[in-house]
Write a protein that holds these residues in place. Sequence first.
Motif, PDB file in Angstrom:
ATOM      1  N   ASN A  30       0.852  -1.189   0.000  1.00 40.19           N
ATOM      2  CA  ASN A  30       0.000   0.000   0.000  1.00 40.19           C
ATOM      3  C   ASN A  30       0.892   1.244   0.000  1.00 40.19           C
ATOM      4  O   ASN A  30       1.717   1.408   0.902  1.00 40.19           O
ATOM      5  N   TYR A  31       0.715   2.078  -0.999  1.00 43.90           N
ATOM      6  CA  TYR A  31       1.484   3.316  -1.090  1.00 43.90           C
ATOM      7  C   TYR A  31       0.576   4.497  -0.783  1.00 43.90           C
ATOM      8  O   TYR A  31      -0.496   4.636  -1.376  1.00 43.90           O
TER       9      TYR A  31
ATOM     10  N   GLY B 225       5.654   3.181   1.062  1.00 43.55           N
ATOM     11  CA  GLY B 225       5.010   1.885   0.945  1.00 43.55           C
ATOM     12  C   GLY B 225       5.028   1.082   2.231  1.00 43.55           C
ATOM     13  O   GLY B 225       6.027   1.062   2.950  1.00 43.55           O
ATOM     14  N   LYS B 226       3.908   0.413   2.505  1.00 48.48           N
ATOM     15  CA  LYS B 226       3.798  -0.516   3.620  1.00 48.48           C
ATOM     16  C   LYS B 226       3.114  -1.780   3.122  1.00 48.48           C
ATOM     17  O   LYS B 226       2.243  -1.719   2.252  1.00 48.48           O
TER      18      LYS B 226
ATOM     19  N   VAL C  26       8.695  -8.540   1.204  1.00 48.44           N
ATOM     20  CA  VAL C  26       8.158  -8.643   2.569  1.00 48.44           C
ATOM     21  C   VAL C  26       8.801  -9.900   3.156  1.00 48.44           C
ATOM     22  O   VAL C  26       8.368 -11.018   2.914  1.00 48.44           O
ATOM     23  N   THR C  27       9.869  -9.694   3.905  1.00 58.95           N
ATOM     24  CA  THR C  27      10.789 -10.789   4.244  1.00 58.95           C
ATOM     25  C   THR C  27      10.572 -11.411   5.615  1.00 58.95           C
ATOM     26  O   THR C  27      11.121 -12.474   5.894  1.00 58.95           O
TER      27      THR C  27
ATOM     28  N   THR D  16       9.566  -0.712   6.408  1.00 58.64           N
ATOM     29  CA  THR D  16       8.271  -0.400   6.993  1.00 58.64           C
ATOM     30  C   THR D  16       7.498  -1.672   7.335  1.00 58.64           C
ATOM     31  O   THR D  16       7.743  -2.736   6.760  1.00 58.64           O
ATOM     32  N   TYR D  17       6.563  -1.536   8.263  1.00 58.21           N
ATOM     33  CA  TYR D  17       5.696  -2.639   8.665  1.00 58.21           C
ATOM     34  C   TYR D  17       4.249  -2.321   8.288  1.00 58.21           C
ATOM     35  O   TYR D  17       3.858  -1.151   8.195  1.00 58.21           O
ATOM     36  N   SER D  18       3.461  -3.352   8.119  1.00 59.60           N
ATOM     37  CA  SER D  18       2.040  -3.153   7.866  1.00 59.60           C
ATOM     38  C   SER D  18       1.381  -2.512   9.080  1.00 59.60           C
ATOM     39  O   SER D  18       1.876  -2.620  10.213  1.00 59.60           O
ATOM     40  N   ASP D  19       0.258  -1.839   8.861  1.00 60.59           N
ATOM     41  CA  ASP D  19      -0.466  -1.203   9.952  1.00 60.59           C
ATOM     42  C   ASP D  19      -1.096  -2.269  10.855  1.00 60.59           C
ATOM     43  O   ASP D  19      -1.412  -3.378  10.405  1.00 60.59           O
ATOM     44  N   PRO D  20      -1.312  -1.949  12.143  1.00 64.33           N
ATOM     45  CA  PRO D  20      -1.948  -2.907  13.053  1.00 64.33           C
ATOM     46  C   PRO D  20      -3.326  -3.337  12.544  1.00 64.33           C
ATOM     47  O   PRO D  20      -4.104  -2.516  12.053  1.00 64.33           O
TER      48      PRO D  20
END
Length: 293
Positions: free
Chosen positions: A61-62, A92-93, A123-124, A183-187
């Motif tokens: 997601n940008y 980006g996330k 996304v590692t 970056t990390y994805s949102d909660p």
Amino acid sequence: MADLKKVCNVTFENNFTSVGNGGTIKVNGVQYSSPTSQFQVVEGNTITAEAEYYYHINGINYTFLNWSDGSTSLSHAFSISQHEAIKANYRGKPTNNGEYIHFGTQVGQPIVIYWTDNPNANVTQYQIWRKVKHNGVMGSEQLIATVSRGTGQYTDRDYVLTSGYTDDIIYYDVRGYYSVEGTYSDPDYVSVYGAEPLYKSGLSGKPAEYSIGAYPNPFNPATTIKYQLPERGHVTIKLYDVTGKEVKELVNEIRDSGYYEVELNGKDLSSGVYICTIKANKYNKSIKLMMVK
């Protein structure tokens, strides 16, 4: 001649780190593909561009961050003094869509969290976060593990799955890490019914009630049976096969109130279901155990 002003060539483009510059941008109210063709602007005049707020590209997601001059307004008027390429920068996330977080179904066993990897190979890894609502009060979130891409599951041995609400609702969040931008994805928490297991370490003091449990279950070749006594009394714990025949006597003695454990070694048992029964004062309880070879 002194009043002549130069004509400046101006282009606009989106900037997605390591992905490219696609998408669209509106210039003076008209939508163009990014990067745009050159616009000719007389020195000192302005030109207005408007960026899209959001894009989704290959699992990322940008969201709009800023223009190359630092402005954070989606629509921005640029005063032009030279030839230039103006960029709309994005951050980006990893997306949460498509993770499909779900849980194991074995009641009484540690909670197992499953998910689907993000389609983007960058996304590692994944952080596993947990928060617990105990008796209606939500606790703080806690990072409990970090696992690599391709793992697809994590077992939380601090809590066991229950068939319905007891005292706790356990919330889990699996946050993907996008290595390109750090970056990390949102909660995005998902909940399940659970409880602290009887075998959880650190118990002390006098138990409030009788209880018995075993871990692991199914087991091979051994499992630990843990039980608690709120008062002193004579305790027997026996193992039976499914026909009701006694197989082993594990405990037969007087014990004070407290927390206890006994190991069941099943190396001489056949595969199958067994019944473990505790009798202590007026308390009687049976649990099913499964030996798997």
